[in-house]
Motif scaffolding. Structure first.
Motif, PDB file in Angstrom:
ATOM      1  N   ASP A   1      -6.007   2.488  -6.609  1.00  0.00           N
ATOM      2  CA  ASP A   1      -6.615   3.676  -6.154  1.00  0.00           C
ATOM      3  C   ASP A   1      -7.911   4.321  -7.224  1.00  0.00           C
ATOM      4  O   ASP A   1      -7.881   5.336  -7.345  1.00  0.00           O
ATOM      5  CB  ASP A   1      -5.520   5.374  -6.483  1.00  0.00           C
TER       6      ASP A   1
ATOM      7  N   HIS B   1      -0.361   7.495  -9.413  1.00  0.00           N
ATOM      8  CA  HIS B   1      -1.265   7.591  -9.967  1.00  0.00           C
ATOM      9  C   HIS B   1      -0.262   8.083 -11.655  1.00  0.00           C
ATOM     10  O   HIS B   1      -1.084   9.034 -12.321  1.00  0.00           O
ATOM     11  CB  HIS B   1      -2.323   9.390  -9.844  1.00  0.00           C
TER      12      HIS B   1
ATOM     13  N   ASN C   1     -15.945   8.624  -8.527  1.00  0.00           N
ATOM     14  CA  ASN C   1     -15.151   7.155  -8.657  1.00  0.00           C
ATOM     15  C   ASN C   1     -16.432   6.376  -7.936  1.00  0.00           C
ATOM     16  O   ASN C   1     -16.482   5.155  -8.538  1.00  0.00           O
ATOM     17  CB  ASN C   1     -14.222   7.356  -7.267  1.00  0.00           C
TER      18      ASN C   1
ATOM     19  N   TYR D   1      -7.761  10.068  -8.126  1.00  0.00           N
ATOM     20  CA  TYR D   1      -8.113  11.161  -8.592  1.00  0.00           C
ATOM     21  C   TYR D   1      -9.264  11.663  -9.971  1.00  0.00           C
ATOM     22  O   TYR D   1      -8.954  10.873 -11.402  1.00  0.00           O
ATOM     23  CB  TYR D   1      -7.868  12.634  -8.144  1.00  0.00           C
TER      24      TYR D   1
ATOM     25  N   HIS E   1     -10.231   5.094  -4.377  1.00  0.00           N
ATOM     26  CA  HIS E   1     -10.947   6.485  -3.653  1.00  0.00           C
ATOM     27  C   HIS E   1     -12.478   6.193  -3.672  1.00  0.00           C
ATOM     28  O   HIS E   1     -13.119   7.608  -4.192  1.00  0.00           O
ATOM     29  CB  HIS E   1      -9.559   7.821  -4.531  1.00  0.00           C
TER      30      HIS E   1
ATOM     31  N   ASP F   1      -5.637   1.631  -1.807  1.00  0.00           N
ATOM     32  CA  ASP F   1      -6.376   3.233  -1.472  1.00  0.00           C
ATOM     33  C   ASP F   1      -8.462   2.974  -2.166  1.00  0.00           C
ATOM     34  O   ASP F   1      -8.500   3.391  -3.313  1.00  0.00           O
ATOM     35  CB  ASP F   1      -5.545   4.076  -2.394  1.00  0.00           C
TER      36      ASP F   1
ATOM     37  N   SER G   1      -2.971   2.312 -11.123  1.00  0.00           N
ATOM     38  CA  SER G   1      -4.005   3.545 -10.913  1.00  0.00           C
ATOM     39  C   SER G   1      -5.127   3.412 -11.898  1.00  0.00           C
ATOM     40  O   SER G   1      -5.326   3.948 -12.466  1.00  0.00           O
ATOM     41  CB  SER G   1      -3.411   4.374  -9.349  1.00  0.00           C
TER      42      SER G   1
ATOM     43  N   HIS H   1      -3.959   5.419   2.184  1.00  0.00           N
ATOM     44  CA  HIS H   1      -5.145   5.717   2.532  1.00  0.00           C
ATOM     45  C   HIS H   1      -6.079   4.757   3.293  1.00  0.00           C
ATOM     46  O   HIS H   1      -6.328   5.701   4.120  1.00  0.00           O
ATOM     47  CB  HIS H   1      -6.022   5.903   1.293  1.00  0.00           C
TER      48      HIS H   1
ATOM     49  N   GLY I   1     -10.240   3.723  -0.261  1.00  0.00           N
ATOM     50  CA  GLY I   1     -10.437   4.882   0.266  1.00  0.00           C
ATOM     51  C   GLY I   1     -10.148   4.438   2.179  1.00  0.00           C
ATOM     52  O   GLY I   1      -9.054   4.230   2.373  1.00  0.00           O
ATOM     53  N   GLU I   2     -10.717   5.609   2.557  1.00  0.00           N
ATOM     54  CA  GLU I   2     -10.039   5.976   4.193  1.00  0.00           C
ATOM     55  C   GLU I   2     -10.772   5.393   5.201  1.00  0.00           C
ATOM     56  O   GLU I   2     -10.266   5.196   6.123  1.00  0.00           O
ATOM     57  CB  GLU I   2      -9.848   7.459   4.231  1.00  0.00           C
TER      58      GLU I   2
END
Length: 283
Positions: free
Chosen positions: A8, A230, A16, A249, A10, A36, A246, A65, A38-39
């Motif tokens: 994660d 998370h 991040n 965010y 992100h 996760d 994780s 994600h 990124g997207e």
């Protein structure tokens, strides 16, 4: 040589991404990236361009994600299995091990098994039928973005894709000799009890499948690595160590500590305790 894990990342979040840029090098060690990142394909490529320079070997599994199709209304963006295969290709271009590759062997006796096992809405109360699971979650104004941007193509549903991944993975795990120890690596928790979504409990339906509940005892497993929720923690069940690794965010970690403070040592690890300790939380 050590094996670390983190998930994660992100990197679409600016703080991040900036923290990843200054992550120190661990030239003798391996890194597990638990999904996760990124997207987009570009975000995965960016992260791996850094991580493969900082670690001797990198392993990757997809998170939800990573599998998103954004923007959702794009007619040309990859969806479902084709998106996943494109991510695998990016990983392979960097020499990164994926769930589609031979499982790496650490110190000649430990198999590191990157998995891609989805969810099937079975992390829910027994009295809620599967077909009502999303509506049940929506009663508390909880609907995962996956419902709109994680497409199962060419499968008819995410549940069907999950079943296909379960069958593929079980066949591969069963082929590992019992003389080896296995580290299972999956983005989603393999046991429902570790879907620790306390603030939004009905989000649990997007967190895994009950069909993996006994994998830590069905196979010769020593460690299970996951992310997604998370909530960083170490637990022991049946003598097996479960690590939730994780980053998350901005609200989930302390930027002043840097990403390096959140790398979890998986191997050699702390060894099995004489008694199963209480959950160890990581802030």
């Amino acid at each position: 040589m050590k094996v670390y894990a983190i998930s994660d990342l992100h990197v679409g979040v600016s703080s991040n991404r900036a923290a990843l840029d200054v992550l120190p090098a661990y030239p003798d060690d391996w890194l597990i990236v638990g999904g996760d990142v990124g997207e987009t394909e570009e975000q995965l490529d960016y992260a791996l361009s850094i991580l493969t320079q900082r670690f001797a070997k990198v392993l990757w599994v997809p998170g939800n994600h990573d599998l998103w199709t954004v923007p959702a209304n794009s007619e040309t963006a990859l969806r479902g299995e084709p998106k996943y295969r494109a991510l695998v290709d990016i990983c392979r271009s960097y020499g990164v091990a994926t769930p589609e590759d031979p499982y790496p062997l650490w110190n000649e006796q430990v198999v590191l098994a990157p998995l891609f096992v989805l969810y099937d809405y079975s992390f829910r109360p027994a009295d809620i039928p599967e077909e009502q699971a999303v509506a049940w979650a929506a009663e508390t104004k909880v609907v995962c973005s996956d419902e709109y941007v994680l497409h199962p193509d060419p499968y008819p549903s995410r549940q069907a894709w999950c079943q296909a991944r379960l069958a593929y993975t079980e066949k591969r795990l069963a082929a590992i000799p019992a003389t080896h120890s296995i580290v299972l690596i999956n983005h989603f928790p393999l046991r429902q009890e570790f879907a620790r979504v306390y603030r939004i409990p009905r989000f649990s339906i997007w967190c895994g499948t009950t069909q993996t509940e006994d994998w830590h005892t069905r196979y010769p497993v020593s460690v299970v690595v996951s992310g997604h929720v998370h909530v960083r923690a170490t637990d022991y069940r049946d003598g097996v160590r479960f690590e939730e690794v994780s980053l998350g965010y901005q609200r989930d970690w302390k930027q002043e500590k840097g990403i390096q403070a959140y790398l979890r040592e998986i191997l050699p690890g702390p060894g099995k305790p004489a008694q199963q300790p209480a959950t160890q939380w990581y802030r």
